[in-house]
Design a protein around this motif. Structure first.
Motif, mmCIF file in Angstrom:
data_model
loop_
_atom_site.group_PDB
_atom_site.id
_atom_site.type_symbol
_atom_site.label_atom_id
_atom_site.label_comp_id
_atom_site.label_asym_id
_atom_site.label_seq_id
_atom_site.Cartn_x
_atom_site.Cartn_y
_atom_site.Cartn_z
ATOM 1 N N LEU A 106 73.294 135.717 15.681
ATOM 2 C CA LEU A 106 72.785 134.756 14.469
ATOM 3 C C LEU A 106 73.055 133.703 14.467
ATOM 4 C CD1 LEU A 106 74.111 137.369 11.910
ATOM 5 C CD2 LEU A 106 71.921 136.805 12.080
ATOM 6 N N LEU A 107 74.435 133.351 15.495
ATOM 7 C CA LEU A 107 74.652 131.603 15.496
ATOM 8 C C LEU A 107 73.716 131.015 16.568
ATOM 9 C CD1 LEU A 107 78.636 131.961 15.158
ATOM 10 C CD2 LEU A 107 76.955 131.225 13.499
ATOM 11 N N GLY A 108 72.924 131.637 17.083
ATOM 12 C CA GLY A 108 72.029 130.902 18.197
ATOM 13 C C GLY A 108 72.547 130.888 19.666
ATOM 14 N N TRP A 109 73.516 131.730 20.059
ATOM 15 C CA TRP A 109 73.958 131.533 21.372
ATOM 16 C C TRP A 109 72.951 132.107 22.254
ATOM 17 C CZ3 TRP A 109 79.515 133.753 22.126
ATOM 18 C CH2 TRP A 109 80.512 133.242 21.459
ATOM 19 N N ASP A 110 73.081 131.486 23.482
ATOM 20 C CA ASP A 110 71.926 132.157 24.448
ATOM 21 C C ASP A 110 72.270 133.408 24.845
ATOM 22 O OD1 ASP A 110 73.541 131.768 27.117
ATOM 23 O OD2 ASP A 110 73.400 129.793 26.412
ATOM 24 N N LYS A 111 70.978 134.226 25.675
ATOM 25 C CA LYS A 111 71.458 135.448 25.981
ATOM 26 C C LYS A 111 72.414 135.479 26.927
ATOM 27 C CE LYS A 111 68.804 139.477 27.599
ATOM 28 N NZ LYS A 111 67.461 140.044 27.838
ATOM 29 N N ASP A 112 72.643 134.733 27.853
ATOM 30 C CA ASP A 112 73.638 135.098 29.127
ATOM 31 C C ASP A 112 75.051 134.844 28.493
ATOM 32 O OD1 ASP A 112 71.834 135.324 30.831
ATOM 33 O OD2 ASP A 112 71.801 133.200 31.606
ATOM 34 N N ARG A 113 75.268 133.688 27.488
ATOM 35 C CA ARG A 113 76.485 133.626 26.928
ATOM 36 C C ARG A 113 76.973 134.706 26.284
ATOM 37 N NH1 ARG A 113 77.878 128.837 22.217
ATOM 38 N NH2 ARG A 113 80.067 129.433 22.393
#
Length: 392
Positions: A106-113
């Motif tokens: 929801l906060l927009g983190w990228d997938k790898d992270r």
């Protein structure tokens, strides 16, 4: 990190207004666990839920790290607060990985992270990422689901966590394990946590500070040792129970009371030497035999040393038990009763004898604190940051 300023909640009911939380003012320092404790209906859960606005305050303010949260958007506020409840609340149609990473996504983190974060948290809660991340909540035990609930609350690394009886639905054995693992995590993470509980033993074990509620009011707010040694009034004293002195045993480690003076003999010493050293300590009925590495290998009893001749190596019994410096006094007292001992050898991490702890030392420690609080008057040593907030 958390400051409540005259936080109040009044519910309108068919029978009239009911004050669930009445001008609650308290502060929780950064990195500490504050336990909210009290009987059912006392206002502790309402107070917790006002922090993330699940319950909207009637009046008063909540400050997080000095910021007035009333100016924040509700969703933004909640995404920055970890929240764990007794019912766990995992999404049944999501995998464990999807549950854990819900807020980071929801906060927009990228997938790898966020995938990396999920694996880090699985390691932290002692569950195998490869075995569990692709499963669904229904495939996990209750204790495992509870760990996932904690991991999900930690996923976005919030500075503050709110926990509403998070371990209450778990059986006692698994609850103790999860409590221990959580405390280990807390030593590393140093989160600021407000934690509702109904279990006094859990509060004493896990809390840096304990807030006692009654009928919507904050009655006492103190570190656990101060609370047990100096309850503010008869209600707090009754709530803590008549065994509150024994509860304090959980709070003290062996290293705080251990004496480095301990009589020992070696296998090549005579029984006459053993008797002389036993008599030198007076109150002991036996002496410890150690090897060249200073590890305990046996016990020589006074009766044997007095009536028999020869060498210690030929007349010893096995050591009943030892304690480590990081054990708490509750464990020590239990072992003393179990083995009918008034003293116990202490060992370091390498198993070497480094001293002893005695029943006399434990009794003196508990009694001295009560004598001190009685001389200063009840409630004088509560550690309450805002005295007016703790008055009934």
């Amino acid at each position: 990190m958390i400051r409540l300023d005259n936080l109040t909640k009044v519910f309108d009911t068919p029978k009239g207004a009911v004050t669930a939380a009445d001008h609650i003012s308290m502060e929780v320092p950064a990195g500490e666990i504050c336990i909210l404790l009290g009987p059912s209906g006392c206002g502790k859960t309402t107070t917790l839920k006002m922090i993330n606005r699940i319950v909207r305050p009637t009046s008063g303010k909540v400050f997080i790290d000095g910021e007035d949260t009333s100016a924040l958007d509700t969703q933004e506020l909640r995404r920055n607060l970890g929240y764990v409840i007794q019912q766990i609340g995992l999404f049944p149609n999501m995998t464990i990985e999807e549950n854990i990473t819900a807020v980071p996504r929801l906060l927009g983190w990228d997938k790898d992270r966020y995938k990396r974060r999920a694996r880090e948290l699985m390691d932290m809660i002692a569950l195998d990422a490869d075995a569990f991340l692709k499963r669904y909540p229904s495939e996990l035990s209750g204790g495992q689901q509870q760990r996932i609930g904690v991991a999900r609350a930690l996923a976005a690394d919030p500075p503050v966590m709110l926990m509403d009886e998070p371990f209450g639905a778990i059986d006692p054995i698994n609850r103790a394990v999860i409590q221990d693992e959580f405390l280990k995590m807390q030593q590393e993470l140093k989160k600021t946590i407000m934690f509702v509980s109904h279990d006094i033993d859990e509060a004493i074990k896990m809390g840096n500070r304990i807030a006692i509620f009654r009928e919507g009011k904050l009655v006492q707010y103190s570190p656990p040792d101060d609370l047990l040694a100096a309850p503010r009034n008869a209600f707090v004293e009754s709530f803590l129970g008549e065994d509150r002195a024994l509860k304090r045993l959980n709070l003290v480690k062996v290293r705080e009371l251990a004496s480095d003076e301990i009589g020992v003999v070696r296998p090549e010493d005579t029984l006459a030497t053993a008797l002389e050293r036993i008599e030198g300590f007076g109150y002991q009925n036996a002496i410890l035999m150690i090897n060249d590495k200073r590890q305990p290998v046996g016990i020589i009893h006074r009766s044997v040393a007095r009536t028999t001749s020869g060498y210690c190596r030929d007349h010893f019994q096995s050591v009943p038990t030892v304690v480590s410096l990081d054990d708490d006094l509750r464990k020590v007292a239990s072992l003393m009763f179990a083995y009918d001992m008034t003293w116990m050898p202490c060992v370091d991490d390498e198993g070497r004898v480094c001293g002893q702890i005695t029943q006399r030392a434990i009794t003196h420690h508990l009694g001295s604190r009560y004598r001190a609080t009685q001389s200063s008057g009840p409630g004088d040593d509560t550690g309450t940051p805002t005295p007016s907030a703790a008055e009934e």
